[in-house]
Design a protein around this motif. Structure first.
Motif: not given
Lengths: 191, 191
Positions: B187-191
């Motif tokens: 999982v990668r997040t943009s936050a």
């Protein structure tokens, strides 16, 4: 729906999930675990070669047969030309990737909603490696299904990647694919 | 296609499967096992709540990227109202049943064709039992996916039920669902 000041408060919806209904479901199941028993079903008919069609409509849950679906979902599977089909639909192992992507996504969304975690967007890319020698029966040491599946999520959320990943792992299809499961196959012939 | 007497003999088609092409594939893979390596893919995008959509188009096999598909297959997953969705598509565990039915069917058809066994018709019914307490995280001893899946085939063929059942078990999705498989989730997040 009702502008009257005496109307109930609107449902708390997070990530498109009605969390009031979600917590009500959890409370109902805690009080009566039998409500959690579901049975899902599919009917499939072979059409020709690698082409077949499933119809999915009825299921049982909460101690009753579903009455809300008025029409079945219909989905075709086929194989691409290189696998001797006519490509009238995605092939079965591609449908597995769809089922896995869909289930991990919904699970992340629902479990995040239950914890008050807002998610603004989710995209995922899945890859599965398969050695056709297993299917063809050419080598007993080669498995028939995927050797490995990789899932890459891009999530727009303030939550950490680690938390979102753990939430997604409540996924039923992730469990089905990752772990072993008894599948009982019975064949009757008309001959 | 060509009425000229000098044209090659027509392909031997059994159960809608071009068995000349099938045996040519087997011979090619025996001579060069690397041709058997396939990679299938799916892209998924969350829409809202329990609703998301996969697009499936590209795959790699026989040492090249497929060039035959001109448009993607698009499939929606959702949940029925009792599971807090809007029923815009079959749900993920229902798609698993479709994938399994489709794969067992195609596998029976192809392997029967390779053995010269004619099949005139196939219908199947699948059922999967699932206890929602696993997904909800209410009981660690309850698994999240199906507890058991049952498949009942009705086949119109002169072959024995035992032979047809053994042929179906070359199915990749049967292997995927029955046995464990490494699924790597990132999982990668943009936050």
């Amino acid at each position: 729906m009702n502008a009257n000041n005496a109307s109930p408060a609107p449902a708390r919806v997070i990530n498109g999930v009605d969390t009031d209904a979600l917590f009500a479901t959890i409370d109902a199941v805690k009080a009566d675990p039998g409500l959690a028993e579901f049975q899902f079903r599919a009917d499939n008919r072979w059409l020709d070669g690698g082409h077949n069609r499933s119809t999915i409509k009825g299921f049982r849950g909460c101690r009753q047969e579903d009455q809300t679906r008025t029409a079945p979902f219909v989905m075709d599977a086929d194989e691409p030309p290189v696998l001797l089909g006519r490509d009238a639909g995605a092939n079965p192992v591609e449908y597995v990737l769809h089922a896995l992507a869909a289930c991990l996504t919904t699970t992340m969304v629902y479990h995040a909603a239950a914890r008050g975690i807002a998610i603004r967007g989710i995209e995922s890319r899945l890859e599965g490696d398969l050695d056709l020698r297993g299917f063809l029966g050419l080598d007993d040491t080669v498995r028939k299904g995927y050797r490995e599946v990789r899932v890459l999520f891009d999530v727009d959320s303030d939550a950490s990647p680690e938390v979102l990943r753990e939430l997604a792992k409540y996924s039923p299809v992730y469990d089905i694919v990752s772990n072993s499961l008894p599948v009982k196959v019975q064949v009757r012939t008309s001959a």
